[in-house]
Scaffold this motif. Structure first.
Motif, PDB file in Angstrom:
ATOM      1  N   PHE A 318       4.130  13.393  11.289  1.00  0.00           N
ATOM      2  CA  PHE A 318       4.827  12.606  10.276  1.00  0.00           C
ATOM      3  C   PHE A 318       3.909  11.556   9.657  1.00  0.00           C
ATOM      4  O   PHE A 318       3.935  11.334   8.439  1.00  0.00           O
ATOM      5  N   LYS A 319       3.078  10.921  10.475  1.00  0.00           N
ATOM      6  CA  LYS A 319       2.205   9.863   9.955  1.00  0.00           C
ATOM      7  C   LYS A 319       1.151  10.429   9.010  1.00  0.00           C
ATOM      8  O   LYS A 319       0.763   9.778   8.033  1.00  0.00           O
ATOM      9  N   THR A 320       0.694  11.653   9.284  1.00  0.00           N
ATOM     10  CA  THR A 320      -0.252  12.303   8.372  1.00  0.00           C
ATOM     11  C   THR A 320       0.409  12.580   7.030  1.00  0.00           C
ATOM     12  O   THR A 320      -0.181  12.366   5.965  1.00  0.00           O
ATOM     13  N   VAL A 321       1.648  13.050   7.062  1.00  0.00           N
ATOM     14  CA  VAL A 321       2.388  13.292   5.823  1.00  0.00           C
ATOM     15  C   VAL A 321       2.468  12.011   5.006  1.00  0.00           C
ATOM     16  O   VAL A 321       2.219  12.004   3.786  1.00  0.00           O
ATOM     17  N   CYS A 322       2.779  10.918   5.655  1.00  0.00           N
ATOM     18  CA  CYS A 322       2.904   9.640   4.943  1.00  0.00           C
ATOM     19  C   CYS A 322       1.564   9.205   4.359  1.00  0.00           C
ATOM     20  O   CYS A 322       1.505   8.693   3.231  1.00  0.00           O
ATOM     21  N   ALA A 323       0.488   9.409   5.115  1.00  0.00           N
ATOM     22  CA  ALA A 323      -0.835   9.005   4.630  1.00  0.00           C
ATOM     23  C   ALA A 323      -1.227   9.773   3.376  1.00  0.00           C
ATOM     24  O   ALA A 323      -1.814   9.206   2.439  1.00  0.00           O
ATOM     25  N   PHE A 324      -0.894  11.058   3.326  1.00  0.00           N
ATOM     26  CA  PHE A 324      -1.269  11.848   2.155  1.00  0.00           C
ATOM     27  C   PHE A 324      -0.312  11.642   0.992  1.00  0.00           C
ATOM     28  O   PHE A 324      -0.691  11.816  -0.166  1.00  0.00           O
ATOM     29  N   ALA A 325       0.913  11.233   1.280  1.00  0.00           N
ATOM     30  CA  ALA A 325       1.792  10.787   0.197  1.00  0.00           C
ATOM     31  C   ALA A 325       1.250   9.498  -0.407  1.00  0.00           C
ATOM     32  O   ALA A 325       1.234   9.327  -1.643  1.00  0.00           O
ATOM     33  N   ASP A 326       0.771   8.583   0.447  1.00  0.00           N
ATOM     34  CA  ASP A 326       0.177   7.342  -0.041  1.00  0.00           C
ATOM     35  C   ASP A 326      -1.083   7.626  -0.860  1.00  0.00           C
ATOM     36  O   ASP A 326      -1.351   6.935  -1.858  1.00  0.00           O
ATOM     37  N   LEU A 327      -1.854   8.625  -0.453  1.00  0.00           N
ATOM     38  CA  LEU A 327      -3.038   9.011  -1.231  1.00  0.00           C
ATOM     39  C   LEU A 327      -2.635   9.472  -2.619  1.00  0.00           C
ATOM     40  O   LEU A 327      -3.267   9.085  -3.620  1.00  0.00           O
ATOM     41  N   ALA A 328      -1.594  10.295  -2.709  1.00  0.00           N
ATOM     42  CA  ALA A 328      -1.135  10.755  -4.021  1.00  0.00           C
ATOM     43  C   ALA A 328      -0.721   9.574  -4.893  1.00  0.00           C
ATOM     44  O   ALA A 328      -1.027   9.545  -6.094  1.00  0.00           O
ATOM     45  N   VAL A 329      -0.059   8.589  -4.302  1.00  0.00           N
ATOM     46  CA  VAL A 329       0.329   7.394  -5.060  1.00  0.00           C
ATOM     47  C   VAL A 329      -0.908   6.668  -5.568  1.00  0.00           C
ATOM     48  O   VAL A 329      -1.002   6.298  -6.752  1.00  0.00           O
ATOM     49  N   ALA A 330      -1.875   6.459  -4.677  1.00  0.00           N
ATOM     50  CA  ALA A 330      -3.078   5.705  -5.041  1.00  0.00           C
ATOM     51  C   ALA A 330      -3.882   6.393  -6.138  1.00  0.00           C
ATOM     52  O   ALA A 330      -4.539   5.727  -6.953  1.00  0.00           O
ATOM     53  N   MET A 331      -3.811   7.730  -6.180  1.00  0.00           N
ATOM     54  CA  MET A 331      -4.613   8.492  -7.137  1.00  0.00           C
ATOM     55  C   MET A 331      -3.817   8.942  -8.362  1.00  0.00           C
ATOM     56  O   MET A 331      -4.322   9.704  -9.185  1.00  0.00           O
ATOM     57  N   ASN A 332      -2.571   8.511  -8.476  1.00  0.00           N
ATOM     58  CA  ASN A 332      -1.720   8.913  -9.613  1.00  0.00           C
ATOM     59  C   ASN A 332      -1.489  10.426  -9.663  1.00  0.00           C
ATOM     60  O   ASN A 332      -1.314  10.993 -10.741  1.00  0.00           O
TER      61      ASN A 332
END
Length: 649
Positions: A318-332
């Motif tokens: 679950f934490k990996t999923v959240c980290a890569f969702a945050d990456l998508a946010v940071a990169m638009n």
């Protein structure tokens, strides 16, 4: 050597009938169809003077008055069950020519506004039992396509397709050894070095005169036929169409296609011209059926974050999923993908928690599925949820309620007729629920993205995932990357999963400039950027900003410079901006001169150039003002590259 290859001249006593303003000539021995611009000429010939026997196509290319024979012979014919053979056939008639003129739009791909122009003639033949077969031939300005057609009624098994391309021994060729996942490397060869194998599509060729290139492929394959491949095992210079191996897909499904009259075969497609003609061509889509989806507003191309490459694992955490969702946010980037094992998620949350987190960030989730069934050995879950219409309706209903935008379906392992229908069934059911689709472990594009524009991309390439599979890709990737723009990516979206700056299981030899360039060079409507979050956050401001804005669908594509195996530089336009990606595949430094004559005249533009620095992990940014008459020389490191964005002032 086959006798028909030597049939070059005909008796003077033959009566000629000429129509279509000279674009088609018809006689007892020869029929000629030209492209509207006159550059491509296809002769319809036979192997002896009687008008009986083997009929074949002969393809020539006229560039500025220089005539080049591209393909000396394309054998025609089919063998059906019930002892029905169309090998020794008799010419009956040629239809009046039709000018094919078509304009259509695509929501993604290498260009948004498509125009094709071609001449179509239908040739009718009959076999010894007077059963008729039509060959529908179209000659376009960027290539040709032909297919077989039968009227009447009846059910038959196609025992063999006789279509075979005979090519001059000195013609250079870039071909990929056939494998069910289409994830091989391309081999460059000619003459005595030509290997004899079964080869996958597409296959690239260059004539010995060096002025004509052509790419062999097929389009409009549907559940009425199987996918095919090419084999030169019998004759190294003749590439015959062959059907799937019975062992493919764990031996499930029939290898020989079953057809019902009336029936039309898939199009046999040949893109012809210079290298830019090859790269820019949309002929594989052009001959495919138009879209069956009326409203495409919900189909949204975009970049995707994906954890599998860096973790070499699925999405159980679950934490990996959240980290890569945050990456998508940071990169638009609008999407993030949950890969295999999301059904066993833990470490702080389950699937519902993960999807809720992703949506709360304004990101849309995509989800992976095993194609399921007995055709694959792979047991990774979730499995079998795409296998039947009832499965799919149930799953798509759930996904839509959960806010999921699309599915990635993996492990097809066969191109038999039943598997082709399975692909189509997935696309049709997904469209009803407004689900985008990404095929993985799959066939090479066959024009389906035009008919089903919810089909966003395919794998069918040896991509960055192979850095996890062994040390081989470290050495072969630089050259391989320069071949793909002229082969695999010509015929449709290709999810190579590019742009990785850190290393996964095995290291890169490509420079940071090379990796950044792949974001433009490789076209995929869902472009999965697969490095770990720090791989992007640690970049300098300019390349990080570049990856935040680089499009994944395009209005126009042109080749600026390149040769397969050496280098490739492409320019792609989105609205008023141009993006350039250039890579060096060789182990030597190069200076590449880029001219900007593709820009509008009498206008000024801002060029931001991001290129190799002093070493392969350094990126340098230059800003300058340019116009249509300017040029810039870019230094590439060995296995290096560069990216650029051009904005009107």
């Amino acid at each position: 050597m086959k006798s028909h290859i030597q049939t070059k001249t005909f008796p003077k006593a033959i009566l000629w009938i000429v129509f279509l303003l000279g674009n088609i000539g018809v006689s007892a021995n020869n029929l000629l169809v030209k492209s509207p611009n006159g550059k491509i000429m296809v002769n319809v010939l036979h192997s002896d003077y009687s008008g009986n026997g083997r009929w074949f196509l002969n393809v020539n290319y006229n560039e500025n008055g220089k005539l080049t024979e591209a393909i000396s012979a394309i054998d025609l014919g089919l063998i059906l069950s019930d002892n029905i053979s169309f090998d020794n056939i008799i010419f009956v008639k040629a239809s009046k020519p039709i000018l094919i003129r078509e304009n259509y739009t695509m929501p993604h791909g290498k260009s948004s506004q498509r125009t094709n122009l071609g001449n179509e003639v239908v040739f009718t033949f009959q076999n010894q039992e007077k059963k008729k077969m039509e060959v529908i031939l179209r000659v376009y300005n960027d290539g040709m396509a032909f297919r077989y057609s039968f009227s009447g009624k009846g059910n038959f098994t196609v025992q063999d397709e006789l279509t075979a391309y005979t090519i001059n021994n000195e013609t250079a060729r870039w071909t990929e050894k056939w494998n069910p996942a289409n994830e091989g490397l391309y081999s460059a060869m000619a003459g005595d070095k030509t290997q004899q194998e079964e080869w996958g599509y597409p296959a690239l060729f260059r004539t010995k005169e060096n002025n004509c290139w052509f790419l062999l492929h097929e389009s409009a394959v549907d559940g009425n036929y199987c996918g095919s491949k090419l084999s030169n095992k019998s004759d190294k210079d003749t590439y015959k169409i062959t059907f799937p191996d019975p062992k493919d897909g764990r031996g499930k499904g029939e290898s020989l296609p079953k057809i019902t009259f009336p029936w039309k075969s898939p199009w046999r497609v040949i893109i012809i011209g210079n290298l830019n003609d090859i790269v820019a061509s949309t002929l594989v889509d052009d001959v495919a059926p138009p879209s069956v989806i009326k409203n495409t507003d919900w189909i949204k191309p975009g970049a995707v974050s994906w954890n599998y490459w860096s973790d070499n694992h699925g999405t159980r955490d679950f934490k990996t999923v959240c980290a890569f969702a945050d990456l998508a946010v940071a990169m638009n980037w609008p999407y993030t993908l949950l890969d295999w094992e999301w059904d066993a998620m833990g470490n702080g949350g389950n699937l519902e928690n993960a999807l809720k987190y992703i949506r709360s960030k304004g990101i849309k989730p995509l989800m992976w599925y095993n194609s399921g069934g007995d055709h694959t050995w792979v047991s990774s879950t979730p499995k079998d949820r795409m296998l039947t219409h009832e499965n799919r309706v149930e799953e798509f209903s759930k996904l839509r309620k959960l806010g999921v935008a699309g599915v990635k379906v993996d492990f097809f392992e066969s191109e038999k007729q039943d598997m082709i229908q399975y692909y189509i069934d997935i696309l049709e059911d997904a469209a009803k629920f407004e689900m985008m689709v990404y095929f993985h472990g799959c066939l090479v594009p066959r024009g389906w993205a035009r008919t089903y524009p919810n089909l966003m991309t395919y794998e069918a390439v040896r991509g960055a995932e192979w850095y996890n599979n062994g040390p081989e890709f470290t050495a072969t990737a630089p050259v391989h990357n320069t071949i793909l723009p002229f082969t695999r990516n010509v015929v449709g979206s290709m999810d190579y999963t590019p742009v990785t700056f850190t290393n996964s299981q095995f290291p890169h030899l490509t420079s940071y400039g090379h990796e950044l360039a792949l974001s433009v060079l490789f076209e995929s409507a869902l472009q999965h950027f697969v490095d770990r979050p720090e791989g992007y956050s640690d970049l300098p401001d300019a390349p990080r900003a570049f990856l935040k804005e680089v499009p994944t669908s395009w209005d126009e594509t042109i080749l600026l410079h390149g040769f397969p195996g050496k280098e490739a530089v492409l320019a792609r336009r989105k609205s008023q901006k141009w993006y350039i990606g250039g890579i060096n595949g060789e182990n030597i430094e190069k200076n590449i001169k880029i001219t900007f004559d593709f820009l509008e005249k009498n206008k000024k533009y801002k060029l931001r150039l991001i290129k190799d620095g002093k070493h392969d992990k350094q990126l340098v940014t230059d800003d300058m003002v340019i116009g249509n008459t300017d040029s810039v020389t870019v230094k590439e490191l060995r296995r290096g590259g560069f990216a650029a964005v051009i904005s009107p002032l």
